[in-house]
Design an enzyme around this catalytic site. Structure first.
Site, PDB file in Angstrom:
ATOM      1  N   SER A   1       9.417 -76.894 -94.457  1.00 54.64           N
ATOM      2  CA  SER A   1       9.443 -76.218 -93.156  1.00 54.64           C
ATOM      3  C   SER A   1      10.887 -76.067 -92.713  1.00 54.64           C
ATOM      4  CB  SER A   1       8.618 -76.998 -92.129  1.00 54.64           C
ATOM      5  OG  SER A   1       8.417 -76.226 -90.968  1.00 54.64           O
ATOM      6  N   ASN A   2      11.116 -75.778 -91.446  1.00 55.52           N
ATOM      7  CA  ASN A   2      12.485 -75.677 -90.936  1.00 55.52           C
ATOM      8  C   ASN A   2      12.505 -76.133 -89.485  1.00 55.52           C
ATOM      9  OD1 ASN A   2      11.966 -73.282 -89.183  1.00 55.52           O
ATOM     10  ND2 ASN A   2      11.487 -72.361 -91.172  1.00 55.52           N
ATOM     11  N   GLY A   3      13.685 -76.153 -88.906  1.00 59.72           N
ATOM     12  CA  GLY A   3      13.860 -76.767 -87.584  1.00 59.72           C
ATOM     13  C   GLY A   3      13.596 -75.856 -86.401  1.00 59.72           C
ATOM     14  N   SER A   4      12.942 -74.711 -86.620  1.00 56.88           N
ATOM     15  CA  SER A   4      12.696 -73.817 -85.489  1.00 56.88           C
ATOM     16  C   SER A   4      11.749 -74.483 -84.485  1.00 56.88           C
ATOM     17  CB  SER A   4      12.087 -72.505 -85.997  1.00 56.88           C
ATOM     18  OG  SER A   4      11.530 -71.785 -84.923  1.00 56.88           O
TER      19      SER A   4
ATOM     20  N   ALA B   1      10.773 -68.254 -87.702  1.00 56.78           N
ATOM     21  CA  ALA B   1      11.614 -68.633 -88.839  1.00 56.78           C
ATOM     22  C   ALA B   1      10.657 -68.857 -90.011  1.00 56.78           C
ATOM     23  CB  ALA B   1      12.386 -69.905 -88.522  1.00 56.78           C
TER      24      ALA B   1
END
Ligand code: CTP
Length: 415
Positions: free
Chosen positions: A212-215, A279
């Site tokens: 995943s990502n930090g959005s 994102a």
């Protein structure tokens, strides 16, 4: 921020100040309100008077300050003030006053007035970060919101305790913009059907691990709220976030890039504008395990990954006359990378964010961006709270050259 001097001319504002260390900031708010022509009547709780004297507000507002429910001279003033007011602004609002407002307690002037209010209520909490995130305080904020009050969320930063957290009173600009929006809501997106994607996507590796990502989703949720307030019908396709769905917005929750593609494709025909703030994860594990992988089973070999679908590209191929807007996350060469994406994804507009570092767009409450459009030079927009930025970006979208408001046939969104 709307700055014309007469913008609030003739507007009657009740400014309620409560006993927070931020009470002194109400002086700045009062000055801006009066500079813009508002007639301001200040109400203070007893604890607020321990931080700032009523005299300060009396001199600056030109009217007596109401503090005491029982002092003879105020004779039923709480009723006449609220009958005439165009908006009541509680700034700063302590956790105690927030609770009283949510529960309808009327043991002081402010609480009593709130129960007789016939105009919009704008509440600007300011408190310690842990207090603000406490479930009781959050529940009170939500209760008030569900009754139509506007909550201007506190900002992240250094708090009176010296700690960092979300609890600082929102800036004067944010509070004034909210007052403007509440008093004169713009309905310039009426008739638009806006499809917005927000948040990160999550690509499972096994039942407990994922890419995943930090959005945080904050920018997309702010865009959804702003478009809805300005009259648009809004469907928000959201990856996993902790955010509340804004009022008047239909949310569709998804997890993976593929699910996001499906949810957006199903509603693309309905939309007049697509705003892709999500994102979207670019990679997923080639193989997602149905059981938790044991670490001893892993011999150090690389995890095989494959590309996820490029949603904007896929939707470009289905485009009739929707306006398509992307958000790019870049760490360097923002304009150069952005121009390439604008062109490759055939967008009407690309908004470039800086990610990484302290000022990263990810997770922050404020953001600064560069707006790219095919036929004009890059337009930088200075740092401001994401909710405010959302309005500025909607203004830019209104001005998209060569992009007349498209009106595809109306069908109902699948929610
Ligand atoms: N986007 C998309 N589908 C993807 C990846 C991104 O639709 N699989 C969209 C995003 O929602 C955003 C825009 O494309 O509006 C730009 O996203 P960004 O992550 O900046 O660019 P990428 O296309 O993923 O390129 P790169 O990761 O190489 O920078």
């Amino acid at each position: 921020m709307p700055g014309a001097h007469s913008q609030l001319a003739g507007k009657r504002v009740v400014l309620a100040v409560t006993g927070s260390i931020a009470a002194y900031k109400a002086i700045g708010i009062l000055r801006l309100l009066t500079q813009q022509g508002a007639c301001v009547q200040v109400v203070m709780t007893n604890s607020a008077t321990r931080f700032v004297t009523p005299l300060t507000f009396e001199v600056l507002s030109g009217s007596l300050v109401t503090c005491d429910l029982f002092s003879g001279r105020q004779d039923m003033k709480h009723l006449s003030l609220t009958e005439q007011a165009d908006v009541m602004l509680v700034a700063p609002c302590t956790a105690n006053t927030l609770a009283k407002l949510a529960l309808g307690l009327a043991d002081n002037v402010l609480g009593t007035m709130a129960l007789t209010l016939q105009c919009p209520l704008v509440i600007c909490p300011a408190m310690d970060g842990e207090m603000w995130s406490h479930p009781t305080v959050q529940a009170h904020a939500k209760t008030l919101q569900s009754r139509g009050a506007t909550i201007v969320e506190p900002e992240n930063g250094e708090l009176a305790s010296g700690q960092w957290g979300q609890g600082r009173l929102a800036t004067e600009e944010t509070i004034l913009t909210t007052v403007h929006n509440v008093l004169q809501p713009r309905r310039d997106w009426l008739g638009e059907r806006v499809l917005i994607s927000a948040g990160p996507t999550r690509e499972p590796i096994d039942p407990v691990r994922f890419f995943s990502n930090g959005s945080s989703g904050k920018m997309g949720y702010a865009m959804a709220e702003a478009a809805a307030v300005r009259g648009a019908e809004v469907v928000l396709v959201s990856g996993p976030t902790h955010l509340e769905c804004p009022q008047g917005v239909t949310r569709v929750s998804v997890v993976t890039a593929h699910e996001m593609l499906q949810a957006l494709t199903a509603r693309f025909d309905w939309a007049t504008t697509l705003i892709m703030t999500a994102a979207v994860g670019d990679f997923r594990a080639k193989e997602s395990h149905s059981h938790k992988m044991k670490k001893d089973q892993w011999n150090g070999e690389a995890l095989a990954v494959e590309r996820t679908p490029d949603i904007l590209l896929a939707l470009s191929a289905l485009r009739t006359n929707q306006r398509m807007i992307g958000f790019a996350a870049e760490t360097d060469d923002l304009i150069e990378h952005g121009q390439t994406k604008l062109q490759n994804k055939q967008l009407n507009m690309l908004i470039v964010n800086q990610v990484g570092g302290e000022q990263s767009a990810f997770g922050n409450d404020s953001n600064e961006v560069i707006v790219l459009t095919p036929n004009s030079s890059p337009c930088p927009i200075q740092r401001m709270p994401k909710r405010e930025l959302a309005d500025v970006l909607l203004d830019h979208m209104n001005n998209l050259s060569g992009s007349p408001r498209p009106q595809p046939p109306v069908s109902h969104p699948i929610s």
